[in-house]
Design a protein around this motif. Structure first.
Motif, mmCIF file in Angstrom:
data_model
loop_
_atom_site.group_PDB
_atom_site.id
_atom_site.type_symbol
_atom_site.label_atom_id
_atom_site.label_comp_id
_atom_site.label_asym_id
_atom_site.label_seq_id
_atom_site.Cartn_x
_atom_site.Cartn_y
_atom_site.Cartn_z
ATOM 1 N N ALA A 194 0.833 -1.199 0.000
ATOM 2 C CA ALA A 194 0.000 0.000 0.000
ATOM 3 C C ALA A 194 0.869 1.250 0.000
ATOM 4 C CB ALA A 194 -0.916 0.008 1.227
ATOM 5 N N GLU A 195 0.328 2.336 -0.530
ATOM 6 C CA GLU A 195 1.053 3.603 -0.526
ATOM 7 C C GLU A 195 1.344 4.014 0.920
ATOM 8 O OE1 GLU A 195 0.919 7.980 -2.627
ATOM 9 O OE2 GLU A 195 -0.956 6.884 -2.346
ATOM 10 N N GLY A 196 2.579 4.429 1.160
ATOM 11 C CA GLY A 196 2.990 4.834 2.501
ATOM 12 C C GLY A 196 3.571 3.710 3.336
ATOM 13 N N SER A 197 3.507 2.472 2.844
ATOM 14 C CA SER A 197 4.087 1.366 3.599
ATOM 15 C C SER A 197 5.612 1.408 3.494
ATOM 16 C CB SER A 197 3.561 0.022 3.095
ATOM 17 O OG SER A 197 3.853 -0.160 1.717
ATOM 18 N N THR A 198 6.255 0.704 4.410
ATOM 19 C CA THR A 198 7.716 0.655 4.443
ATOM 20 C C THR A 198 8.174 -0.753 4.074
ATOM 21 O OG1 THR A 198 7.853 2.370 6.150
ATOM 22 C CG2 THR A 198 9.755 0.921 5.905
ATOM 23 N N VAL A 199 9.147 -0.845 3.174
ATOM 24 C CA VAL A 199 9.648 -2.155 2.748
ATOM 25 C C VAL A 199 11.119 -2.288 3.119
ATOM 26 C CG1 VAL A 199 7.999 -2.410 0.873
ATOM 27 C CG2 VAL A 199 10.175 -1.280 0.420
ATOM 28 N N TRP A 264 10.394 -7.743 3.141
ATOM 29 C CA TRP A 264 9.465 -7.524 4.251
ATOM 30 C C TRP A 264 8.735 -6.228 3.998
ATOM 31 C CZ3 TRP A 264 9.325 -3.378 7.619
ATOM 32 C CH2 TRP A 264 8.527 -3.507 8.783
ATOM 33 N N VAL A 265 7.487 -6.147 4.477
ATOM 34 C CA VAL A 265 6.717 -4.924 4.335
ATOM 35 C C VAL A 265 6.008 -4.638 5.655
ATOM 36 C CG1 VAL A 265 4.726 -6.174 3.376
ATOM 37 C CG2 VAL A 265 4.911 -3.703 3.046
ATOM 38 N N GLY A 266 5.989 -3.366 6.043
ATOM 39 C CA GLY A 266 5.258 -2.936 7.230
ATOM 40 C C GLY A 266 4.368 -1.767 6.882
ATOM 41 N N THR A 267 3.167 -1.732 7.432
ATOM 42 C CA THR A 267 2.239 -0.665 7.130
ATOM 43 C C THR A 267 1.454 -0.296 8.368
ATOM 44 O OG1 THR A 267 0.505 0.073 5.589
ATOM 45 C CG2 THR A 267 0.363 -2.188 6.428
ATOM 46 N N VAL A 268 0.843 0.867 8.337
ATOM 47 C CA VAL A 268 0.013 1.341 9.449
ATOM 48 C C VAL A 268 -1.440 1.050 9.129
ATOM 49 C CG1 VAL A 268 -0.729 3.343 10.778
ATOM 50 C CG2 VAL A 268 1.654 3.142 10.049
ATOM 51 N N VAL A 269 -2.146 0.407 10.049
ATOM 52 C CA VAL A 269 -3.561 0.103 9.837
ATOM 53 C C VAL A 269 -4.365 1.402 9.969
ATOM 54 C CG1 VAL A 269 -5.540 -1.182 10.677
ATOM 55 C CG2 VAL A 269 -3.250 -2.203 10.764
ATOM 56 N N PRO A 270 -5.162 1.757 8.929
ATOM 57 C CA PRO A 270 -5.915 3.020 8.990
ATOM 58 C C PRO A 270 -6.990 2.980 10.092
ATOM 59 C CG PRO A 270 -6.502 1.741 7.028
ATOM 60 C CD PRO A 270 -5.366 1.030 7.671
#
Length: 270
Positions: A194-199, A264-270
């Motif tokens: 997703a846009e804004g996620s960190t890889v 790996w990918v990390g994202t913030v749950v909206p």
């Protein structure tokens, strides 16, 4: 200013863009040199220092701080300024408190760890150790990998770090000194990225594999795409987004260089 001076110095040195890129090392190519000369991109500090040496000019000249292109060692020394007379005082200079000296020592030690000795091209700047043998840091860079059109990279500055368990990285063969974290820009790789996620990008894994996701430096900038092939076996950069009219497959050319594989990918749950 940098682009104009860079191009002028290259021409005076009798070098083509390709020849200068080869002299700078494998992190640079002719397309990137062209972007710098046209003001669409910048140079990393080590690249600017190396370019100044190759072109026999000073960094101050490339940056527009002086009109004299000669390196500092070749320029005449400015006249020495007279030393100001020491003011007489009967009061002793007060020594700073011990906590100030301790804080200064800690800051200088942190700067030394961050700067450290210069690493080979392609390596990521080391981040301070966590102090926990089971945990290590992976640096986050001020770079955006575009899931869509390319994002021009002006600098690769360490802006922070994520902590990972060392055994988790070891199980996957990820060397934290050869990895970095970047932010995803755009929606072409949704829903997985997703846009804004960190890889997390593994710089050791640069061999293209069908179905794997890579961060790639293209003529248009840095992108994150899935590797694929067409019916004739030619490499393509694919988007995961179902809207293939907006995000169609893109040919993967010889000039498109793999920065590393996304592990790996990390994202913030909206």
């Amino acid at each position: 200013m940098l682009g104009e001076r860079f191009a002028s110095a290259r021409r005076r040195a009798g070098l083509t863009q390709r020849a200068l890129a080869e002299a700078l090392g494998d992190r640079y190519d002719r397309t990137m040199i062209g972007h710098v000369e046209h003001g669409r991109s910048g140079l990393l500090m080590d690249g600017a220092v190396r370019a100044a040496e190759i072109l026999d000019v000073s960094l101050d000249y490339l940056a527009g701080l002086t009109d004299d292109p000669r390196p500092a060692a070749d320029r005449p020394s400015p006249p020495a300024r007279p030393k100001p007379e020491k003011a007489e005082t009967s009061e002793p200079v007060e020594k700073p408190p011990a906590w100030v000296e301790a804080l200064l020592d800690d800051v200088l030690a942190a700067i030394e760890r961050l700067n450290g000795p210069q690493r080979p091209a392609g390596d990521v700047l080391p981040f301070p150790e966590s102090g926990d043998p089971d945990v290590c840091f992976v640096p986050k860079l001020e770079v955006q990998a575009a899931a869509g059109h390319g994002a021009i990279v002006h600098d690769e500055t360490v802006t922070g770090a994520f902590a990972f368990r060392r055994d988790w990285l070891d199980q996957r063969g990820i060397d934290p000194a050869q990895a970095s974290l970047v932010e995803v820009l755009g929606r072409s790789m949704e829903p997985e990225l997703a846009e804004g996620s960190t890889v997390l990008v593994d710089h050791k894994r640069r061999r293209r594999l069908v179905g794997h996701v890579f961060v790639v430096r293209t003529a248009d900038g840095v992108v994150v795409k899935r590797a694929g092939k067409d019916e004739d076996g030619r490499w393509l950069m694919l988007s995961d987004n179902e809207d293939q009219k907006t995000y169609p497959p893109v040919p993967w050319t010889r000039e498109d260089r793999v920065i590393g594989e996304v592990r790996w990918v990390g994202t913030v749950v909206p």
